[in-house]
Structures are given as C-alpha cells and as structure tokens.
Design a protein around this motif. Structure first.
Motif, PDB file in Angstrom:
ATOM      1  N   THR A 182       0.859  -1.177   0.000  1.00 56.25           N
ATOM      2  CA  THR A 182       0.000   0.000   0.000  1.00 56.25           C
ATOM      3  C   THR A 182       0.896   1.228   0.000  1.00 56.25           C
ATOM      4  N   SER A 212       0.562   4.388  -0.142  1.00 53.40           N
ATOM      5  CA  SER A 212       0.256   5.546   0.703  1.00 53.40           C
ATOM      6  C   SER A 212       0.589   5.320   2.174  1.00 53.40           C
ATOM      7  N   HIS A 213       1.034   4.118   2.524  1.00 60.37           N
ATOM      8  CA  HIS A 213       1.442   3.832   3.885  1.00 60.37           C
ATOM      9  C   HIS A 213       2.952   3.989   4.087  1.00 60.37           C
ATOM     10  N   TYR A 214       3.643   4.336   3.025  1.00 60.44           N
ATOM     11  CA  TYR A 214       5.102   4.370   3.067  1.00 60.44           C
ATOM     12  C   TYR A 214       5.644   5.770   2.823  1.00 60.44           C
ATOM     13  N   SER A 246       6.930  12.385   3.206  1.00 62.96           N
ATOM     14  CA  SER A 246       6.101  11.598   4.104  1.00 62.96           C
ATOM     15  C   SER A 246       5.054  10.814   3.319  1.00 62.96           C
ATOM     16  N   ALA A 247       4.426   9.870   4.010  1.00 60.08           N
ATOM     17  CA  ALA A 247       3.448   9.009   3.354  1.00 60.08           C
ATOM     18  C   ALA A 247       2.304   9.805   2.724  1.00 60.08           C
ATOM     19  N   SER A 248       1.883  10.839   3.392  1.00 65.39           N
ATOM     20  CA  SER A 248       0.784  11.664   2.880  1.00 65.39           C
ATOM     21  C   SER A 248       1.254  12.685   1.860  1.00 65.39           C
ATOM     22  N   ASN A 253       0.109   9.416  -4.947  1.00 63.76           N
ATOM     23  CA  ASN A 253      -0.367   8.186  -4.300  1.00 63.76           C
ATOM     24  C   ASN A 253      -1.386   7.426  -5.147  1.00 63.76           C
ATOM     25  N   ASN A 272       1.108   5.530  -7.475  1.00 66.43           N
ATOM     26  CA  ASN A 272       2.197   4.796  -6.820  1.00 66.43           C
ATOM     27  C   ASN A 272       3.566   5.215  -7.343  1.00 66.43           C
ATOM     28  N   HIS A 295       8.201   1.899   5.770  1.00 66.43           N
ATOM     29  CA  HIS A 295       6.953   1.848   6.532  1.00 66.43           C
ATOM     30  C   HIS A 295       7.237   2.276   7.968  1.00 66.43           C
ATOM     31  N   ILE A 296       6.218   2.719   8.660  1.00 68.45           N
ATOM     32  CA  ILE A 296       6.369   3.159  10.048  1.00 68.45           C
ATOM     33  C   ILE A 296       6.868   2.026  10.944  1.00 68.45           C
ATOM     34  N   THR A 297       6.616   0.783  10.548  1.00 66.88           N
ATOM     35  CA  THR A 297       7.078  -0.377  11.322  1.00 66.88           C
ATOM     36  C   THR A 297       8.558  -0.660  11.114  1.00 66.88           C
TER      37      THR A 297
END
Length: 119
Positions: A30, A32-34, A54-56, A76, A79, A102-104
C-alpha cells in the motif's frame, strides 16, 4: 513481492535538469502507507540521503546540498515518487536509489538509476 523501479537517469551537462521517477508495485504493498526517499551513491563513496517525503506527501526533507535545486513529490494514486533535479552539478553524479519505508521499519530499495553530470 514489492518492486521499486527507478527511471530517468541520464548524462546531462552541468546546469541542466533531470526528472527521476520511481514506480512502486506489489500485491500487498500500500504505497500511501510508506514514506518515500531518494538516496545516491557516488563511486567510492557511501550511499547518502538526498530527499524524502512523508506518506501523505505533506512533509518533505532534503540534504543541504540539494536544497533549492531538487524537489521531491509523490502521486499516491499512481504509486510513484519523483525527484526533479535542477541546476545539476558534477558532484551530483551518482547512482540514485529510491526507497520505501513503513512506520514499522520495513524498508524496500530499488535497483538504482545512473545520473552523470558533465562539467
């Protein structure tokens, strides 16, 4: 499987411009999550940060040497992340890599695209 594919690298004269693109794909990816970034590696040197978004898309970051010359943006819906590079200098010569973070902490890299700036 996530793929990041860079394009747009070329040989250009000093003072010229290039636009790099990075297209992301993957069945479970995804975009938009990265957060997306551009790094570069010149011959004999370590890979260095160039720019990130940023992702946004609401925040951008640049290394000092490219501020005012490079612009990072993302779409986004498509992609893609792009790096508009203006007023290029010979010291910008490097292989440019796209990455997705990713945030993770999950991190993906592209294969790179060569940018050569002649004096």
């Amino acid at each position: 499987q996530v793929q990041l594919v860079e394009s747009g690298g070329a040989l250009v004269q000093a003072g010229g411009s290039l636009r790099l693109s990075c297209a992301a794909s993957g069945r479970t990816f995804t975009f938009s999550h990265y957060a997306m970034g551009w790094f570069r590696q010149a011959p004999g040197k370590e890979r260095e940060f160039v720019a990130a978004i940023s992702a946004s898309g609401g925040r951008t970051y640049y290394t000092d040497s490219v501020k005012g010359r490079f612009t990072i943006s993302r779409d986004n819906a498509k992609n893609t992340v792009t790096l508009q590079m203006n007023s290029l200098k010979p010291e910008d010569t490097a292989v440019y890599y796209c990455n997705a973070r990713h945030i993770t902490g999950t991190l993906y890299w592209g294969q790179g695209t060569q940018v050569t700036v002649s004096s």
